[in-house]
Motif scaffolding. Structure first.
Motif, mmCIF file in Angstrom:
data_model
loop_
_atom_site.group_PDB
_atom_site.id
_atom_site.type_symbol
_atom_site.label_atom_id
_atom_site.label_comp_id
_atom_site.label_asym_id
_atom_site.label_seq_id
_atom_site.Cartn_x
_atom_site.Cartn_y
_atom_site.Cartn_z
ATOM 1 N N LEU A 72 6.365 0.953 -9.290
ATOM 2 C CA LEU A 72 5.712 0.976 -10.595
ATOM 3 C C LEU A 72 5.027 2.324 -10.766
ATOM 4 O O LEU A 72 4.173 2.702 -9.958
ATOM 5 N N VAL A 73 5.424 3.045 -11.785
ATOM 6 C CA VAL A 73 4.833 4.351 -12.077
ATOM 7 C C VAL A 73 3.955 4.214 -13.302
ATOM 8 O O VAL A 73 4.428 4.058 -14.423
ATOM 9 N N ASP A 74 2.649 4.207 -13.080
ATOM 10 C CA ASP A 74 1.700 4.182 -14.189
ATOM 11 C C ASP A 74 0.526 5.077 -13.833
ATOM 12 O O ASP A 74 0.526 5.746 -12.788
ATOM 13 N N GLY A 75 -0.482 5.110 -14.681
ATOM 14 C CA GLY A 75 -1.604 6.018 -14.458
ATOM 15 C C GLY A 75 -2.278 5.812 -13.117
ATOM 16 O O GLY A 75 -2.562 6.776 -12.395
ATOM 17 N N LEU A 76 -2.535 4.551 -12.763
ATOM 18 C CA LEU A 76 -3.243 4.261 -11.512
ATOM 19 C C LEU A 76 -2.419 4.657 -10.294
ATOM 20 O O LEU A 76 -2.932 5.305 -9.369
ATOM 21 N N SER A 77 -1.141 4.294 -10.268
ATOM 22 C CA SER A 77 -0.318 4.609 -9.094
ATOM 23 C C SER A 77 -0.112 6.112 -8.948
ATOM 24 O O SER A 77 -0.087 6.629 -7.822
ATOM 25 N N VAL A 78 0.025 6.823 -10.056
ATOM 26 C CA VAL A 78 0.225 8.281 -9.981
ATOM 27 C C VAL A 78 -1.026 8.955 -9.431
ATOM 28 O O VAL A 78 -0.950 9.827 -8.547
ATOM 29 N N ILE A 79 -2.198 8.563 -9.928
ATOM 30 C CA ILE A 79 -3.444 9.175 -9.450
ATOM 31 C C ILE A 79 -3.674 8.853 -7.977
ATOM 32 O O ILE A 79 -3.909 9.745 -7.157
ATOM 33 N N GLY A 81 -1.505 7.708 -5.728
ATOM 34 C CA GLY A 81 -0.443 8.230 -4.889
ATOM 35 C C GLY A 81 -0.551 9.726 -4.666
ATOM 36 O O GLY A 81 -0.332 10.218 -3.549
ATOM 37 N N SER A 82 -0.902 10.455 -5.705
ATOM 38 C CA SER A 82 -1.023 11.911 -5.583
ATOM 39 C C SER A 82 -2.184 12.291 -4.673
ATOM 40 O O SER A 82 -2.075 13.213 -3.855
ATOM 41 N N VAL A 83 -3.306 11.589 -4.804
ATOM 42 C CA VAL A 83 -4.461 11.866 -3.943
ATOM 43 C C VAL A 83 -4.129 11.538 -2.487
ATOM 44 O O VAL A 83 -4.429 12.310 -1.575
ATOM 45 N N VAL A 84 -3.502 10.379 -2.266
ATOM 46 C CA VAL A 84 -3.115 9.979 -0.905
ATOM 47 C C VAL A 84 -2.195 11.019 -0.285
ATOM 48 O O VAL A 84 -2.394 11.451 0.864
ATOM 49 N N ALA A 85 -1.165 11.444 -1.025
ATOM 50 C CA ALA A 85 -0.202 12.409 -0.489
ATOM 51 C C ALA A 85 -0.843 13.772 -0.243
ATOM 52 O O ALA A 85 -0.577 14.415 0.781
ATOM 53 N N PHE A 86 -1.700 14.208 -1.167
ATOM 54 C CA PHE A 86 -2.329 15.528 -1.036
ATOM 55 C C PHE A 86 -3.265 15.583 0.171
ATOM 56 O O PHE A 86 -3.193 16.508 0.992
ATOM 57 N N LEU A 122 2.677 0.961 -0.686
ATOM 58 C CA LEU A 122 1.669 0.020 -1.185
ATOM 59 C C LEU A 122 1.208 0.412 -2.587
ATOM 60 O O LEU A 122 1.116 -0.429 -3.495
ATOM 61 N N VAL A 123 0.914 1.684 -2.766
ATOM 62 C CA VAL A 123 0.379 2.165 -4.043
ATOM 63 C C VAL A 123 1.398 2.056 -5.165
ATOM 64 O O VAL A 123 1.071 1.677 -6.298
ATOM 65 N N TYR A 124 2.660 2.376 -4.874
ATOM 66 C CA TYR A 124 3.680 2.408 -5.924
ATOM 67 C C TYR A 124 4.446 1.091 -6.072
ATOM 68 O O TYR A 124 5.323 0.986 -6.932
ATOM 69 N N ALA A 125 4.132 0.085 -5.262
ATOM 70 C CA ALA A 125 4.873 -1.178 -5.301
ATOM 71 C C ALA A 125 4.844 -1.811 -6.689
ATOM 72 O O ALA A 125 3.799 -1.871 -7.341
ATOM 73 N N SER A 126 5.995 -2.312 -7.120
ATOM 74 C CA SER A 126 6.074 -2.954 -8.435
ATOM 75 C C SER A 126 5.858 -4.453 -8.362
ATOM 76 O O SER A 126 5.707 -5.106 -9.386
ATOM 77 N N ASN A 127 5.884 -5.031 -7.145
ATOM 78 C CA ASN A 127 5.605 -6.463 -7.011
ATOM 79 C C ASN A 127 4.825 -6.713 -5.725
ATOM 80 O O ASN A 127 4.728 -5.855 -4.854
ATOM 81 N N LEU A 128 4.272 -7.898 -5.617
ATOM 82 C CA LEU A 128 3.342 -8.204 -4.541
ATOM 83 C C LEU A 128 4.013 -8.271 -3.167
ATOM 84 O O LEU A 128 3.366 -8.020 -2.151
ATOM 85 N N ILE A 129 5.285 -8.613 -3.104
ATOM 86 C CA ILE A 129 5.963 -8.677 -1.814
ATOM 87 C C ILE A 129 6.167 -7.266 -1.254
ATOM 88 O O ILE A 129 5.940 -7.019 -0.068
ATOM 89 N N VAL A 130 6.586 -6.336 -2.105
ATOM 90 C CA VAL A 130 6.719 -4.940 -1.674
ATOM 91 C C VAL A 130 5.348 -4.387 -1.290
ATOM 92 O O VAL A 130 5.208 -3.686 -0.282
ATOM 93 N N LEU A 131 4.341 -4.709 -2.093
ATOM 94 C CA LEU A 131 2.986 -4.261 -1.796
ATOM 95 C C LEU A 131 2.537 -4.781 -0.427
ATOM 96 O O LEU A 131 1.927 -4.049 0.366
ATOM 97 N N LEU A 132 2.871 -6.028 -0.140
ATOM 98 C CA LEU A 132 2.476 -6.635 1.130
ATOM 99 C C LEU A 132 3.152 -5.937 2.315
ATOM 100 O O LEU A 132 2.545 -5.791 3.382
#
Length: 484
Positions: A72-79, A81-86, A122-132
């Protein structure tokens, strides 16, 4: 088709982990290069696809429903994810020199890359199973990295004072003990999280995050009608409280200091402890909107009061413990749990004010600030501990005279942590405290305000003892050098 390139955000570090096992000497370069690419792709993702977007493909059938593996690419995941990667990239570069020649070099880089990949999944997961899957991946990697020096031979790698007891309980921990402790405590919270996922699927028939959001009114109404709304919320967020080391799950993070300083920076600044904050930021906005639409706004009062009070109490309690600590990394560990407590305060306060987005933004902003200043502090701490061959701040006195760049970096980070304007930590914490005051919960506000003063006290106590105080005669003879 270009959207599938975004899968590389989490997949690249996983590939680096595998390659590092085969080409052992090149493991650091694979890790650094892939995390750098993950950061670039994450930061550019809004240019590659329309936000919000879900990129997925069929995975498996669950009780007659199609489960899709996607991001899932939205405002929260981009922010996030980018901070985590940086921040992970900076720590990876630091790790190259810090871990050079270590006897567990290959194993370190395998789990380092795996850790970063799991957090990004975890951050970019589009559903709860992937997130888990990403969620549990960070648990596994943290166990290995916290217990990296699992032979327990070097007492300087321990945390706490050997031989000291409190109420008959040993107050020191070895790397092997700390790794197991982290896995057990966080996994205990995950029992509730998995239970909550099951309840959510039973009511909604979907694990998709956007699917849950579209059905949130029906979900809240159904759970409230059955009397399970509050139990569901407590169970579902239990994993978040454990992962983010909030009371009463805080102790695992304190003893996690037995790992390399680079891993302390990774866990505290960019990855594992922020997973709980991310989970709440992901689902709290839809809970607030859903409760209002369902006419059940008051039914969530108790839950959000619980989030607010636990966050405030953790912020205060851990700050008070940092005041009495004499180990540099231990002070920073207490500080991390305390600062995440402020993030939980903001999330809890959001429910009780007229503009929830302000409080939620404050918590997200404090996550970014914490990631940057705490990473800098732990990396500086790693240099100090290695140069002085001691983890105690009293043994590092006089560091300024020989480590001026480290002094400046630690000072700037300390100013932000303390909430001194114009540093970012001031604006975040001030907005969280203001939101808490507007929520009407005076107890939480007082705890948070006292915790803020204690934060400034303990970090500048440590700064003074390490950098300002003069070293003894033996110090002049030591070959202390700046990090390079």
């Amino acid at each position: 088709m270009i959207g599938y390139i975004l899968f590389l955000i989490w997949l690249l570090p996983m590939v680096a982990a595998g390659l590092g096992l085969v080409l052992k000497k090149q493991a650091p370069f694979f890790s650094i290069a892939t995390i750098a690419l993950s950061f670039v792709i994450s930061a550019m993702s809004p240019l590659l696809v329309k936000v919000p977007s879900v990129i997925s493909y069929p995975w498996f059938i669950l009780l007659g429903n199609q489960i899709r593996f996607g991001i899932l690419v939205d405002g929260l995941s981009v922010i996030m994810g980018s901070v985590v990667a940086f921040v992970s990239l900076l720590i990876a570069i630091y790790s190259y020199r810090y871990m050079y020649g270590d006897w567990g070099h290959t194993r370190y880089w395998y789990f380092f890359s795996f850790f970063v990949g799991s957090m990004l999944l975890l951050v970019y997961a589009s559903n709860l199973i992937v997130l888990l899957i990403g969620w549990e991946g960070t648990t596994l990697a943290s166990y290995a990295l916290i217990g990296h020096w699992y032979t327990d031979e070097d007492e300087e790698r321990w945390v706490g004072d050997k031989g000291r007891y409190a109420l008959g309980v040993p107050m020191w921990f070895t790397p092997s003990q700390s790794g197991v402790r982290a896995m057990v405590v966080t996994s205990f919270g995950d029992i509730g999280f998995i239970t909550g996922i099951g309840m959510l699927y039973k009511v909604s028939g979907t694990t998709s995050i956007l699917g849950i959001e579209s059905k949130i009114v029906e979900i809240i109404s159904a759970l409230n009608k059955s009397g399970l709304l509050l139990p569901f919320l407590i169970a579902f967020t239990m994993g978040a409280f454990a992962k983010s080391a909030q009371f009463p799950f805080h102790e695992w993070l304190v003893t996690a200091m037995t790992g390399p300083s680079s891993i302390s920076a990774l866990i505290h600044a960019a990855t594992m402890v922020n997973a709980g904050v991310y989970l709440l930021l992901r689902f709290v906005p839809m809970l607030i909107q859903g409760a209002a639409a369902a006419g059940l706004y008051s039914s969530l009062n108790l839950f959000f009061t619980y989030v607010l009070i636990i966050g405030a109490f953790t912020a205060f309690m851990m700050a008070s413990m940092a005041v009495a600590s004499n180990e540099l990394k231990l002070i920073l560990a207490y500080s991390t749990a305390s600062q995440i407590g402020y993030m939980f305060m903001g999330i809890g306060a959001a429910y009780f004010i007229s503009t929830p987005s302000i409080a939620l933004f404050a918590s997200l902003s404090h996550f970014i600030s914490q990631a940057l200043f705490k990473a800098a502090m732990f990396m500086a701490a790693g240099v100090l501990i290695e140069e002085f061959s001691s983890r105690y701040i009293k043994d590092m006195a006089g560091a300024y005279s020989k480590m001026k760049l480290t002094t400046i970096a630690f000072l700037l980070a300390s100013l932000s942590l303390s909430g001194i304007p114009p540093f970012s930590g001031f604006w975040d914490k001030d907005l969280i405290l203001e939101s808490t005051m507007l929520s009407g919960n005076i107890i939480a506000y007082i705890l948070g305000a006292i915790g803020a003063f204690l934060t400034a006290f303990y970090i500048f106590r440590a700064f003074t003892m390490v950098f300002i105080n003069k070293g003894d005669e033996k110090f002049k003879e030591k070959e202390i050098k700046e990090a390079h």
